[in-house]
Design an enzyme around this catalytic site. Structure first.
Site, mmCIF file in Angstrom:
data_model
loop_
_atom_site.group_PDB
_atom_site.id
_atom_site.type_symbol
_atom_site.label_atom_id
_atom_site.label_comp_id
_atom_site.label_asym_id
_atom_site.label_seq_id
_atom_site.Cartn_x
_atom_site.Cartn_y
_atom_site.Cartn_z
ATOM 1 N N TYR A 144 0.855 -1.200 0.000
ATOM 2 C CA TYR A 144 0.000 0.000 0.000
ATOM 3 C C TYR A 144 0.884 1.242 0.000
ATOM 4 C CZ TYR A 144 -3.776 -3.206 0.781
ATOM 5 O OH TYR A 144 -4.670 -4.233 0.605
ATOM 6 N N SER A 145 0.572 2.170 -0.889
ATOM 7 C CA SER A 145 1.298 3.436 -0.911
ATOM 8 C C SER A 145 0.953 4.195 0.362
ATOM 9 C CB SER A 145 0.861 4.291 -2.097
ATOM 10 O OG SER A 145 1.026 3.585 -3.295
ATOM 11 N N CYS A 343 -0.051 7.820 -10.463
ATOM 12 C CA CYS A 343 -0.268 6.688 -9.568
ATOM 13 C C CYS A 343 -1.722 6.229 -9.658
ATOM 14 C CB CYS A 343 0.069 7.068 -8.131
ATOM 15 S SG CYS A 343 0.027 5.643 -7.028
ATOM 16 N N GLU A 383 3.826 4.841 -10.941
ATOM 17 C CA GLU A 383 3.522 3.632 -10.174
ATOM 18 C C GLU A 383 2.075 3.288 -10.486
ATOM 19 O OE1 GLU A 383 5.981 2.759 -6.436
ATOM 20 O OE2 GLU A 383 3.977 3.228 -5.690
ATOM 21 N N TYR A 385 -0.676 0.035 -12.181
ATOM 22 C CA TYR A 385 -0.807 -1.366 -12.585
ATOM 23 C C TYR A 385 -2.250 -1.675 -12.865
ATOM 24 C CZ TYR A 385 -2.419 -2.143 -7.863
ATOM 25 O OH TYR A 385 -3.125 -2.085 -6.689
HETATM 26 C C1 LIG Z 1 2.942 -0.448 -5.024
HETATM 27 C C2 LIG Z 1 1.467 -0.688 -4.730
HETATM 28 C C3 LIG Z 1 0.770 0.245 -4.009
HETATM 29 C C4 LIG Z 1 -0.583 0.057 -3.751
HETATM 30 N N1 LIG Z 1 -1.238 1.005 -3.041
HETATM 31 C C5 LIG Z 1 -2.546 0.856 -2.775
HETATM 32 C C6 LIG Z 1 -3.254 1.861 -2.051
HETATM 33 O O1 LIG Z 1 -2.689 2.894 -1.664
HETATM 34 N N2 LIG Z 1 -4.560 1.647 -1.790
HETATM 35 C C7 LIG Z 1 -5.218 0.524 -2.223
HETATM 36 O O2 LIG Z 1 -6.406 0.377 -1.950
HETATM 37 N N3 LIG Z 1 -4.557 -0.430 -2.932
HETATM 38 C C8 LIG Z 1 -3.251 -0.295 -3.196
HETATM 39 N N4 LIG Z 1 -2.571 -1.272 -3.866
HETATM 40 C C9 LIG Z 1 -3.298 -2.529 -4.177
HETATM 41 C C10 LIG Z 1 -3.170 -3.510 -2.972
HETATM 42 O O3 LIG Z 1 -1.835 -3.982 -2.876
HETATM 43 C C11 LIG Z 1 -4.047 -4.743 -3.105
HETATM 44 O O4 LIG Z 1 -3.771 -5.351 -4.334
HETATM 45 C C12 LIG Z 1 -5.527 -4.432 -3.035
HETATM 46 O O5 LIG Z 1 -5.871 -3.871 -1.770
HETATM 47 C C13 LIG Z 1 -6.352 -5.717 -3.205
HETATM 48 O O6 LIG Z 1 -5.921 -6.648 -2.250
HETATM 49 P P1 LIG Z 1 -6.939 -7.661 -1.559
HETATM 50 O O7 LIG Z 1 -6.145 -8.592 -0.744
HETATM 51 O O8 LIG Z 1 -8.043 -6.922 -0.904
HETATM 52 O O9 LIG Z 1 -7.559 -8.370 -2.818
HETATM 53 P P2 LIG Z 1 -7.265 -9.884 -3.240
HETATM 54 O O10 LIG Z 1 -7.951 -10.802 -2.305
HETATM 55 O O11 LIG Z 1 -5.812 -10.035 -3.439
HETATM 56 O O12 LIG Z 1 -8.010 -9.925 -4.641
HETATM 57 C C14 LIG Z 1 -7.487 -9.241 -5.725
HETATM 58 C C15 LIG Z 1 -8.064 -9.809 -6.994
HETATM 59 O O13 LIG Z 1 -7.675 -11.154 -7.145
HETATM 60 C C16 LIG Z 1 -8.775 -11.873 -7.668
HETATM 61 N N5 LIG Z 1 -8.653 -13.303 -7.307
HETATM 62 C C17 LIG Z 1 -9.212 -13.959 -6.282
HETATM 63 N N6 LIG Z 1 -8.875 -15.252 -6.308
HETATM 64 C C18 LIG Z 1 -8.091 -15.421 -7.366
HETATM 65 C C19 LIG Z 1 -7.437 -16.540 -7.939
HETATM 66 N N7 LIG Z 1 -7.516 -17.748 -7.400
HETATM 67 N N8 LIG Z 1 -6.699 -16.326 -9.055
HETATM 68 C C20 LIG Z 1 -6.586 -15.117 -9.609
HETATM 69 N N9 LIG Z 1 -7.193 -14.022 -9.102
HETATM 70 C C21 LIG Z 1 -7.934 -14.182 -8.015
HETATM 71 C C22 LIG Z 1 -9.971 -11.238 -7.053
HETATM 72 O O14 LIG Z 1 -11.122 -11.519 -7.836
HETATM 73 C C23 LIG Z 1 -9.588 -9.786 -7.031
HETATM 74 O O15 LIG Z 1 -9.988 -9.137 -8.227
HETATM 75 C C24 LIG Z 1 -1.248 -1.095 -4.180
HETATM 76 C C25 LIG Z 1 -0.524 -2.042 -4.906
HETATM 77 C C26 LIG Z 1 0.801 -1.849 -5.187
HETATM 78 C C27 LIG Z 1 1.549 -2.872 -5.990
HETATM 79 N N1 LIG Z 2 1.254 2.649 -6.018
HETATM 80 C C1 LIG Z 2 0.405 2.034 -6.800
HETATM 81 O O1 LIG Z 2 0.752 1.361 -7.750
HETATM 82 C C2 LIG Z 2 -1.042 2.173 -6.504
HETATM 83 C C3 LIG Z 2 -1.453 2.931 -5.407
HETATM 84 C C4 LIG Z 2 -2.802 3.049 -5.160
HETATM 85 C C5 LIG Z 2 -3.706 2.427 -5.999
HETATM 86 N N2 LIG Z 2 -3.280 1.692 -7.028
HETATM 87 C C6 LIG Z 2 -4.241 1.028 -7.952
HETATM 88 O O2 LIG Z 2 -4.834 2.070 -8.694
HETATM 89 C C7 LIG Z 2 -6.121 1.693 -9.073
HETATM 90 C C8 LIG Z 2 -7.086 2.766 -8.602
HETATM 91 O O3 LIG Z 2 -8.316 2.245 -8.646
HETATM 92 P P1 LIG Z 2 -9.500 2.697 -7.753
HETATM 93 O O4 LIG Z 2 -10.449 1.557 -7.772
HETATM 94 O O5 LIG Z 2 -9.042 3.244 -6.444
HETATM 95 O O6 LIG Z 2 -10.029 3.887 -8.631
HETATM 96 P P2 LIG Z 2 -11.499 4.349 -8.856
HETATM 97 O O7 LIG Z 2 -11.978 4.982 -7.626
HETATM 98 O O8 LIG Z 2 -12.291 3.260 -9.474
HETATM 99 O O9 LIG Z 2 -11.260 5.468 -9.936
HETATM 100 C C9 LIG Z 2 -10.702 5.182 -11.159
HETATM 101 C C10 LIG Z 2 -11.055 6.340 -12.068
HETATM 102 O O10 LIG Z 2 -10.222 6.279 -13.204
HETATM 103 C C11 LIG Z 2 -11.028 6.208 -14.381
HETATM 104 N N3 LIG Z 2 -10.337 5.443 -15.404
HETATM 105 C C12 LIG Z 2 -10.661 4.228 -15.916
HETATM 106 N N4 LIG Z 2 -9.803 3.873 -16.877
HETATM 107 C C13 LIG Z 2 -8.923 4.903 -16.985
HETATM 108 C C14 LIG Z 2 -7.809 5.141 -17.823
HETATM 109 N N5 LIG Z 2 -7.435 4.270 -18.742
HETATM 110 N N6 LIG Z 2 -7.135 6.297 -17.677
HETATM 111 C C15 LIG Z 2 -7.501 7.193 -16.744
HETATM 112 N N7 LIG Z 2 -8.553 7.030 -15.925
HETATM 113 C C16 LIG Z 2 -9.258 5.902 -16.045
HETATM 114 C C17 LIG Z 2 -12.320 5.582 -13.939
HETATM 115 O O11 LIG Z 2 -13.313 5.951 -14.863
HETATM 116 P P3 LIG Z 2 -14.541 4.985 -15.272
HETATM 117 O O12 LIG Z 2 -15.593 5.252 -14.256
HETATM 118 O O13 LIG Z 2 -14.928 5.454 -16.633
HETATM 119 O O14 LIG Z 2 -14.022 3.582 -15.275
HETATM 120 C C18 LIG Z 2 -12.489 6.231 -12.575
HETATM 121 O O15 LIG Z 2 -13.010 7.512 -12.699
HETATM 122 C C19 LIG Z 2 -6.369 0.336 -8.449
HETATM 123 O O16 LIG Z 2 -6.068 -0.649 -9.404
HETATM 124 C C20 LIG Z 2 -5.384 0.334 -7.290
HETATM 125 O O17 LIG Z 2 -5.077 -0.951 -6.809
HETATM 126 C C21 LIG Z 2 -1.954 1.579 -7.320
#
Ligand SMILES: Cc1cc2nc3c(=O)[nH]c(=O)nc-3n(C[C@H](O)[C@H](O)[C@H](O)COP(=O)(O)OP(=O)(O)OC[C@H]3O[C@@H](n4cnc5c(N)ncnc54)[C@H](O)[C@@H]3O)c2cc1C
Ligand SMILES: NC(=O)c1ccc[n+]([C@@H]2O[C@H](COP(=O)([O-])OP(=O)(O)OC[C@H]3O[C@@H](n4cnc5c(N)ncnc54)[C@H](OP(=O)(O)O)[C@@H]3O)[C@@H](O)[C@H]2O)c1
Length: 385
Positions: A144-145, A343, A383, A385
């Protein structure tokens, strides 16, 4: 549109920012120097530098510290095998209900007792009790960031904050391939054929004050702030991608130890699906009111605003909002002092290209080369994905 943000500034500054601005003037206020583990690691790195082997010091992989561009930063002080057990200070839902099942985003403050120092732009890992996707306990770490600046939200150097979206997938309500809730047993969606609840995001969003939380890290060097106090910043965030920018903006415009040192301009673009999903809107508005010449904030609410520039679904995304200010932004992007940060969702990178490719080419440059140069100059930070 008149943009009151100076692109080049004649300001004369006495010194460049040391390791991090927040720790610059009051060394005791920096969490970075408060733990013995980090101090020891940094002392070792200092010794190595005296011996003229600073770069090699990185290679030696000293525990708890990493050298990034000649500066030592905290690094993986706590590993997945030996995480830090922190406690939850507070958890607050900061969005309100929308038609989306995954509407909820939480701001969580965790106490690390000064043991997990970090700098703005880094991430931490959280280990949920599980069970994980394949039944394992505890669950694998999720990154998590960090959403707080180094001193933490209360500026006492003991806390770290996250902004976490609760992952909820429900059959018939968007994408839902997997299920980890027994059919008929989900309290919110008892009638759904399938429900998947994110393992770690649910753990975090269900935390209550006083609950233990296992923390690893800190880690990450891609999203750090530049040291030059005259640098400009363009921040592009989708959803929880706002996290590192809250960390930065509190450092630049809020915290007692660092506020006032920044002499550049920062422009935040945030993209969310609904206005109920806007994150930290009030904080940005307060900063804007206090620093109107240095901070600008614009947002794109995709479900409520259209953009003919969006050829994918016609909604307003961050890049399309940016296109409305493309003239001013292009002047900023060209300025070698400007750093661009993205991000959140991956699509933002091509969104940035959509915004500026034509302008790059109009000035006789090739976009790929322009981007390569920005990366080489370390002013393109991504950052996603
Ligand atoms: C650098 C970085 C920073 C991030 N920062 C943030 C942040 O600031 N805030 C934030 O909310 N998130 C952030 N994320 C995302 C975070 O790390 C988690 O990925 C996110 O919270 C989802 O985790 P979870 O355990 O709740 O979901 P998970 O339980 O891991 O589920 C994730 C997905 O996997 C799917 N899944 C379930 N089972 C399977 C299976 N058997 N095979 C394949 N797929 C499956 C699910 O359907 C779901 O779509 C960040 C990620 C990265 C890499
Ligand atoms: N450090 C990191 O790498 C980091 C940190 C935090 C979060 N994340 C990831 O960032 C993502 C944020 O998702 P969220 O669920 O929090 O966001 P969200 O609240 O769902 O908001 C996403 C917004 O971006 C729009 N969008 C969709 N496709 C886009 C595109 N191609 N270019 C620009 N905007 C677009 C969406 O529009 P529509 O309504 O039209 O779809 C929506 O308005 C997640 O995958 C999260 O895990 C990564």
């Amino acid at each position: 549109m008149a943009l009151d943000l100076p692109v080049t500034r004649p300001l004369h500054l006495e010194a460049t920012r040391p390791v991090k601005a927040h720790g610059a003037s009051k060394s005791t206020s920096s969490p970075f120097v408060t733990t013995s583990r980090v101090s020891a690691a940094l002392a070792l790195a200092g010794l190595a530098r005296q011996c003229g082997v600073l770069r090699r010091a990185t290679a030696v992989k000293k525990k708890g510290v990493r050298v990034v561009e000649g500066k030592e930063i905290p690094w993986n002080l706590f590993s997945p095998k030996a995480p830090y057990k922190g406690s939850t200070v507070s958890k607050e839902t900061i969005t309100s209900k929308t038609p989306l099942v995954n509407w909820e985003t939480c701001h969580v403050i965790m106490d690390h007792g000064g043991k997990v120092p970090y700098i703005e732009g880094q991430s931490i890992g959280i280990i949920a009790p599980g069970p994980d996707k394949k039944g394992e306990t505890p669950a694998k770490i999720r990154l998590y960031s960090i959403a707080s600046s180094a001193p933490g939200d209360d500026e006492k150097n003991n806390t770290v904050s996250l902004v976490v979206k609760r992952v909820v997938e429900v059959a018939g309500r968007g994408w839902c391939e997997y299920s980890n809730v027994e059919k008929g047993k989900d309290p919110e969606f008892p009638d759904a054929a399938k429900v998947y609840r994110g393992v770690c995001s649910s753990h975090i969003c269900d935390l209550n004050a006083g609950d233990d939380v296992l923390i690893t890290g800190p880690t990450g060097a891609e999203m750090l702030l530049p040291e030059d106090p005259e640098a400009n910043m363009i921040f592009m965030a989708t959803g929880t991608g706002i996290a590192p920018f809250r960390s930065h903006l509190r450092n630049l415009f809020h915290d007692r130890v660092s506020k006032g040192k920044f002499k550049g301009v920062a422009w935040l673009f945030l993209g969310v699906p609904f206005s109920q999903s806007l994150l930290y809107d009030e904080e940005w508005k307060e900063m804007q009111a206090e620093y109107p010449d240095q901070f600008r904030y614009d947002y794109a609410v995709s479900s409520e605003e259209k953009s003919e520039k969006n050829k994918i679904n016609g909604e307003m995304w961050v890049q399309h909002k940016m296109m409305q200010y493309a003239d001013d932004l292009w002047e900023l992007v060209k300025d070698p002092k400007t750093h661009v940060y993205m991000c959140g969702l991956k699509g933002m990178e091509s969104g940035f290209a959509e915004c500026f490719q034509e302008r790059v080419e109009a000035e006789g440059m090739v976009y790929a080369e322009f981007l390569k140069k920005m990366k080489k100059d370390k002013r393109y930070h991504v950052e996603v994905y």
